[in-house]
Design an enzyme around this catalytic site. Structure first.
Site, PDB file in Angstrom:
ATOM      1  N   HIS A   1      64.823  67.151  47.093  1.00 26.30           N
ATOM      2  CA  HIS A   1      64.189  68.270  47.797  1.00 26.30           C
ATOM      3  C   HIS A   1      64.270  69.539  46.957  1.00 26.30           C
ATOM      4  O   HIS A   1      65.220  69.724  46.193  1.00 26.30           O
ATOM      5  CB  HIS A   1      64.895  68.534  49.132  1.00 26.30           C
ATOM      6  CG  HIS A   1      64.991  67.333  50.002  1.00 26.30           C
ATOM      7  ND1 HIS A   1      63.903  66.675  50.525  1.00 26.30           N
ATOM      8  CD2 HIS A   1      66.072  66.653  50.449  1.00 26.30           C
ATOM      9  CE1 HIS A   1      64.308  65.652  51.252  1.00 26.30           C
ATOM     10  NE2 HIS A   1      65.621  65.612  51.228  1.00 26.30           N
ATOM     11  N   ARG A  22      59.182  62.295  46.442  1.00 26.54           N
ATOM     12  CA  ARG A  22      59.555  60.889  46.318  1.00 26.54           C
ATOM     13  C   ARG A  22      59.462  60.485  44.846  1.00 26.54           C
ATOM     14  O   ARG A  22      58.418  60.617  44.229  1.00 26.54           O
ATOM     15  CB  ARG A  22      58.570  60.072  47.172  1.00 26.54           C
ATOM     16  CG  ARG A  22      59.070  58.747  47.604  1.00 26.54           C
ATOM     17  CD  ARG A  22      58.049  58.062  48.527  1.00 26.54           C
ATOM     18  NE  ARG A  22      58.076  58.562  49.879  1.00 26.54           N
ATOM     19  CZ  ARG A  22      56.991  58.952  50.565  1.00 26.54           C
ATOM     20  NH1 ARG A  22      55.799  58.898  50.023  1.00 26.54           N
ATOM     21  NH2 ARG A  22      57.101  59.377  51.802  1.00 26.54           N
ATOM     22  N   GLU A  69      70.703  69.678  52.906  1.00 25.68           N
ATOM     23  CA  GLU A  69      71.001  68.822  54.055  1.00 25.68           C
ATOM     24  C   GLU A  69      72.399  68.253  53.929  1.00 25.68           C
ATOM     25  O   GLU A  69      72.988  68.262  52.849  1.00 25.68           O
ATOM     26  CB  GLU A  69      69.970  67.683  54.156  1.00 25.68           C
ATOM     27  CG  GLU A  69      70.006  66.699  53.004  1.00 25.68           C
ATOM     28  CD  GLU A  69      68.828  65.724  53.018  1.00 25.68           C
ATOM     29  OE1 GLU A  69      67.691  66.145  53.301  1.00 25.68           O
ATOM     30  OE2 GLU A  69      69.050  64.530  52.742  1.00 25.68           O
TER      31      GLU A  69
HETATM   32 ZN    ZN Z   1      66.801  64.115  52.002  1.00 23.73          ZN
END
Ligand code: ZN
Length: 310
Positions: A96, A191, A114
């Site tokens: 990210h 990704r 996160e």
């Molecule tokens: Zn993640």
């Protein structure tokens, strides 16, 4: 102040399963349900308030129109997102961006920091966290060459483990793992590699250039804390404080009273049952304790994960 109970939103995914129903009794849309967005004001999956004076209101509308519920926390977007993730199969290897990159390249979105609390996993389970590129050049060569086995760093996990995933950290949840994730309110994922899988007959999009731009090299482990304190009626474990959030676990046994954060506190009941201020609670429920709620009184045997903004 009344607690804000939330109606979760579910997301299907090729790697999802049925554990959100099996473990928490949620009404999931299919047998490949990957995510429960439990506390979310994000436009891609927004929770509504369930019960009380704000019944049916979206969390984003409350954020805009009832700032006092959140102690006047600055910003035009609710900053956090809490999810439960059921990875029946491996998630893609991903990364990210941070706020600076996302703000510039993703229409002003937040970046995504996160953290993961491992609710359950298979014996011998592992996750991907970090990579083995010694510098940017080697990282880029490994990614462009598709040398995934050499590139990714794996780590064994067990129930109750906790990980902080900073922006730029290559990561993947592997199959058989149930996770509670607390993150910035962002849905930007780059990704890197999807194991050649097909979704609706097509490979899912890869984001090689964006990934290379944001991956940090060499890998540095995210800082977590394990500070355990015993209070009347609960064992409290402080898990992380970073610039966006703090996360704490409370294992409640009996009666536990506490005044929470001055802005607001997200609460997820991950096991057990009981009461809060006389209201029945069970595993799988999520709510927000608004600013100025005063002391909350928990009663029963349950474990909760709490998060608040910094
Ligand atoms: Zn993640």
């Amino acid at each position: 102040m009344e607690l804000l109970f939330l109606e979760p939103v579910f997301k299907e995914a090729i790697w999802g399963g049925t554990r959100l129903k099996d473990s928490f009794g949620y009404d999931i849309p299919s047998n490949t349900t990957g995510e429960c967005w439990a506390v979310s004001a994000h436009e891609n999956g927004e929770c509504r308030i369930s019960g009380g004076p704000y019944n049916g209101c979206s969390l984003s509308s409350l954020w805009k129109e009832n700032k006092s519920l959140f102690g006047g926390y600055p910003g035009d977007k609710f900053p956090l997102l809490v999810k439960i993730i059921d990875a029946k199969e491996d998630l893609s290897i991903q990364v990210h961006p941070d706020d600076a990159y996302a703000g510039l390249n993703e229409h002003g979105s937040f970046g995504k920091t996160e953290c993961w609390y491992i609710l359950d996993c298979l014996p011998g389970a592992e996750i991907v966290i970090g990579h083995h590129g010694r510098d940017r050049e080697e990282m880029e060569a490994m990614v462009r060459g598709g040398r995934w086995n050499q590139f990714v760093r794996t780590q064994p996990i067990k129930r109750g483990d906790f990980f902080q995933i900073e922006p730029g950290c290559v990561h993947a949840i592997k199959g058989g793992t149930l996770i509670l994730e607390t993150q910035q309110s962002s849905d930007i994922t780059y990704r890197l590699y999807d194991y050649g899988r097909l979704s609706d007959g097509k490979p899912r999009q890869l984001h090689t250039e964006q990934s290379i731009a944001v991956i940090k090299a060499p890998f540095e482990e995210g800082k977590t804390i394990t500070e355990i304190t015993k209070e009347d009626g609960a064992v409290c474990t402080h898990l992380v404080t970073c610039q966006f959030y703090s996360v704490d676990k409370y294992e409640i046994e009996g009666v536990f009273a506490k005044e929470f954060h001055k802005y607001f506190t997200n609460v997820s009941v991950i096991s057990g049952s009981g009461l809060i201020n006389g209201i029945p609670l069970k595993a799988g429920q999520h709510f927000i304790i608004p600013a100025g709620s005063g002391e909350c009184r928990f009663e029963g045997t349950m474990t909760i994960i709490c998060s608040n903004p910094e």
